[in-house]
Scaffold this motif. Structure first.
Motif, PDB file in Angstrom:
ATOM      1  N   TYR A   1       0.803  -1.129  -0.001  1.00 20.29           N
ATOM      2  CA  TYR A   1       0.046  -0.061   0.169  1.00 20.29           C
ATOM      3  C   TYR A   1       0.989   1.121  -0.098  1.00 20.29           C
ATOM      4  O   TYR A   1       2.090   1.162   0.422  1.00 20.29           O
ATOM      5  CB  TYR A   1      -0.914   0.110   1.234  1.00 20.29           C
ATOM      6  CG  TYR A   1      -0.290   0.016   2.445  1.00 20.29           C
ATOM      7  CD1 TYR A   1       0.141   1.062   3.226  1.00 20.29           C
ATOM      8  CD2 TYR A   1       0.151  -1.316   3.286  1.00 20.29           C
ATOM      9  CE1 TYR A   1       0.724   1.292   4.314  1.00 20.29           C
ATOM     10  CE2 TYR A   1       0.933  -1.137   4.370  1.00 20.29           C
ATOM     11  CZ  TYR A   1       1.152  -0.060   4.938  1.00 20.29           C
ATOM     12  OH  TYR A   1       1.691   0.015   6.268  1.00 20.29           O
ATOM     13  N   LYS A   2       0.308   2.249  -0.309  1.00 18.53           N
ATOM     14  CA  LYS A   2       1.089   3.826  -0.515  1.00 18.53           C
ATOM     15  C   LYS A   2       1.052   4.458   0.791  1.00 18.53           C
ATOM     16  O   LYS A   2      -0.109   4.705   1.251  1.00 18.53           O
ATOM     17  CB  LYS A   2       0.722   4.402  -1.574  1.00 18.53           C
ATOM     18  CG  LYS A   2       1.421   5.404  -1.824  1.00 18.53           C
ATOM     19  CD  LYS A   2       0.899   6.311  -3.145  1.00 18.53           C
ATOM     20  CE  LYS A   2       1.185   5.582  -4.515  1.00 18.53           C
ATOM     21  NZ  LYS A   2       0.902   6.583  -5.752  1.00 18.53           N
ATOM     22  N   ALA A   3       2.088   4.567   1.450  1.00 19.83           N
ATOM     23  CA  ALA A   3       1.904   5.410   2.652  1.00 19.83           C
ATOM     24  C   ALA A   3       1.865   7.047   2.205  1.00 19.83           C
ATOM     25  O   ALA A   3       1.853   7.411   0.888  1.00 19.83           O
ATOM     26  CB  ALA A   3       3.530   5.176   3.147  1.00 19.83           C
ATOM     27  N   ARG A   4       1.538   7.891   3.541  1.00 20.28           N
ATOM     28  CA  ARG A   4       1.111   9.283   2.745  1.00 20.28           C
ATOM     29  C   ARG A   4       2.295  10.043   2.099  1.00 20.28           C
ATOM     30  O   ARG A   4       2.020  10.887   1.448  1.00 20.28           O
ATOM     31  CB  ARG A   4       0.956   9.938   4.109  1.00 20.28           C
ATOM     32  CG  ARG A   4       1.898  10.229   5.011  1.00 20.28           C
ATOM     33  CD  ARG A   4       1.288  10.568   6.619  1.00 20.28           C
ATOM     34  NE  ARG A   4       0.609   9.594   7.036  1.00 20.28           N
ATOM     35  CZ  ARG A   4      -0.300   9.691   8.099  1.00 20.28           C
ATOM     36  NH1 ARG A   4      -0.228  10.838   8.743  1.00 20.28           N
ATOM     37  NH2 ARG A   4      -1.201   8.877   8.465  1.00 20.28           N
TER      38      ARG A   4
ATOM     39  N   LEU B   1       5.782   6.357  -0.184  1.00 25.79           N
ATOM     40  CA  LEU B   1       6.633   4.823  -0.217  1.00 25.79           C
ATOM     41  C   LEU B   1       5.390   3.631  -0.300  1.00 25.79           C
ATOM     42  O   LEU B   1       4.564   3.827   0.419  1.00 25.79           O
ATOM     43  CB  LEU B   1       7.257   4.975   1.185  1.00 25.79           C
ATOM     44  CG  LEU B   1       8.080   3.747   1.421  1.00 25.79           C
ATOM     45  CD1 LEU B   1       9.191   3.832   0.506  1.00 25.79           C
ATOM     46  CD2 LEU B   1       8.377   3.587   2.920  1.00 25.79           C
ATOM     47  N   GLN B   2       6.007   2.697  -0.824  1.00 22.93           N
ATOM     48  CA  GLN B   2       5.162   1.554  -0.898  1.00 22.93           C
ATOM     49  C   GLN B   2       5.463   0.796   0.257  1.00 22.93           C
ATOM     50  O   GLN B   2       6.780   0.270   0.524  1.00 22.93           O
ATOM     51  CB  GLN B   2       5.608   0.677  -2.365  1.00 22.93           C
ATOM     52  CG  GLN B   2       5.054   1.565  -3.535  1.00 22.93           C
ATOM     53  CD  GLN B   2       3.350   1.187  -3.502  1.00 22.93           C
ATOM     54  OE1 GLN B   2       2.953   0.335  -3.274  1.00 22.93           O
ATOM     55  NE2 GLN B   2       2.667   2.399  -4.206  1.00 22.93           N
ATOM     56  N   VAL B   3       4.717   0.135   1.055  1.00 20.93           N
ATOM     57  CA  VAL B   3       4.883  -0.436   2.191  1.00 20.93           C
ATOM     58  C   VAL B   3       4.278  -2.080   2.189  1.00 20.93           C
ATOM     59  O   VAL B   3       3.112  -1.848   2.000  1.00 20.93           O
ATOM     60  CB  VAL B   3       4.404   0.405   3.505  1.00 20.93           C
ATOM     61  CG1 VAL B   3       4.386  -0.435   4.777  1.00 20.93           C
ATOM     62  CG2 VAL B   3       4.835   1.807   3.655  1.00 20.93           C
ATOM     63  N   PRO B   4       4.906  -2.782   2.273  1.00 20.72           N
ATOM     64  CA  PRO B   4       4.447  -4.240   2.498  1.00 20.72           C
ATOM     65  C   PRO B   4       3.607  -4.383   3.797  1.00 20.72           C
ATOM     66  O   PRO B   4       3.872  -4.031   4.703  1.00 20.72           O
ATOM     67  CB  PRO B   4       5.528  -5.029   2.170  1.00 20.72           C
ATOM     68  CG  PRO B   4       6.504  -4.211   2.859  1.00 20.72           C
ATOM     69  CD  PRO B   4       6.438  -2.840   2.555  1.00 20.72           C
TER      70      PRO B   4
END
Length: 226
Positions: free
Chosen positions: A4-7, A10-13
């Motif tokens: 998902y995309k953080a604010r 950054l792409q976070v698993p």
């Protein structure tokens, strides 16, 4: 496993486990965090805690915030000095993603963890109280490397379940008790469990089983699966 995309982009698993129920949308959700900020919270293998929660009807969301090893150097290095800050935002952003995807009922989200995960769970209730209905910390850290934000943890108003062992070595029982007493003074919804010698009693499993029975009851009261 999802990303998902953080604010900040950054792409976070993250790992998402859904219960084997007819209803698969707008589920009550437990955000479950691991004991070490640099170690993965989840793996592709059996996890008794995850399966226990899923068997009770909860979706289980395990974000892997920046600073977690195993997802590349960029992801790890982005977490430098960000515990309780940007890494904490990553956890809240995981909930926003799960809500937007239709998995999670935004009114029924609880956050839980041990060690560093317990600390992050309490920080979530302080910094992102609008995203979490309640929080659980067993043998959780009550401070992190002199982070000035830690002083605000006594201001938590959401329901909290704390569990500590009198002989815990990783996290001081006295620190846990002092945190509970300070919290309870301004929050009547703070609950305390005490075990001897430790919460994670791996020899007999008695304490561990009792802890999770109490967690089950706590969750049912605050974000109940039914």
């Amino acid at each position: 496993m999802v990303r998902y995309k953080a604010r900040d982009g950054l792409q976070v698993p993250a790992f998402l486990t859904l219960p084997n129920t007819a209803q698969q949308k707008k589920l009550p959700t437990v955000v479950l965090l691991g004991p070490d900020e640099e170690r993965r919270s989840a793996k592709w293998e059996w996890n008794a805690e995850v399966q226990f929660l899923a068997s009770r009807g909860y979706a289980v969301l395990q974000p892997e915030p920046r600073g977690t090893k195993g997802y590349g150097s960029k992801h790890f290095q982005a977490g430098a000095g960000q515990a309780g800050r940007a890494a904490q935002n990553d956890i809240a952003d995981a909930v926003k993603w799960a809500v937007a995807e239709g998995h999670t009922d935004p009114a029924r989200v609880c956050i839980a963890g041990t060690g560093y995960g317990g600390y992050a769970a309490m920080m979530a209730l302080l910094k992102h109280a609008d995203s979490f209905k309640c929080g659980i910390s067993w043998s959780g850290m009550t401070a992190y490397r002199n982070n000035p934000d830690d002083a605000g943890l006594k201001d938590i108003k959401r329901p909290v379940l704390l569990a500590y062992g009198t002989g815990d070595e990783a996290v001081s029982y006295k620190q846990g008790l002092a945190f509970y007493q300070a919290l309870k003074a301004g929050n009547p919804q703070a609950e305390w469990l005490e075990y001897a010698p430790a919460v994670e009693d791996w020899t007999t499993q008695k304490n561990r089983i009792d802890l999770w029975r109490n967690i089950e009851s706590f969750l049912a009261r605050h974000i109940g699966a039914q």
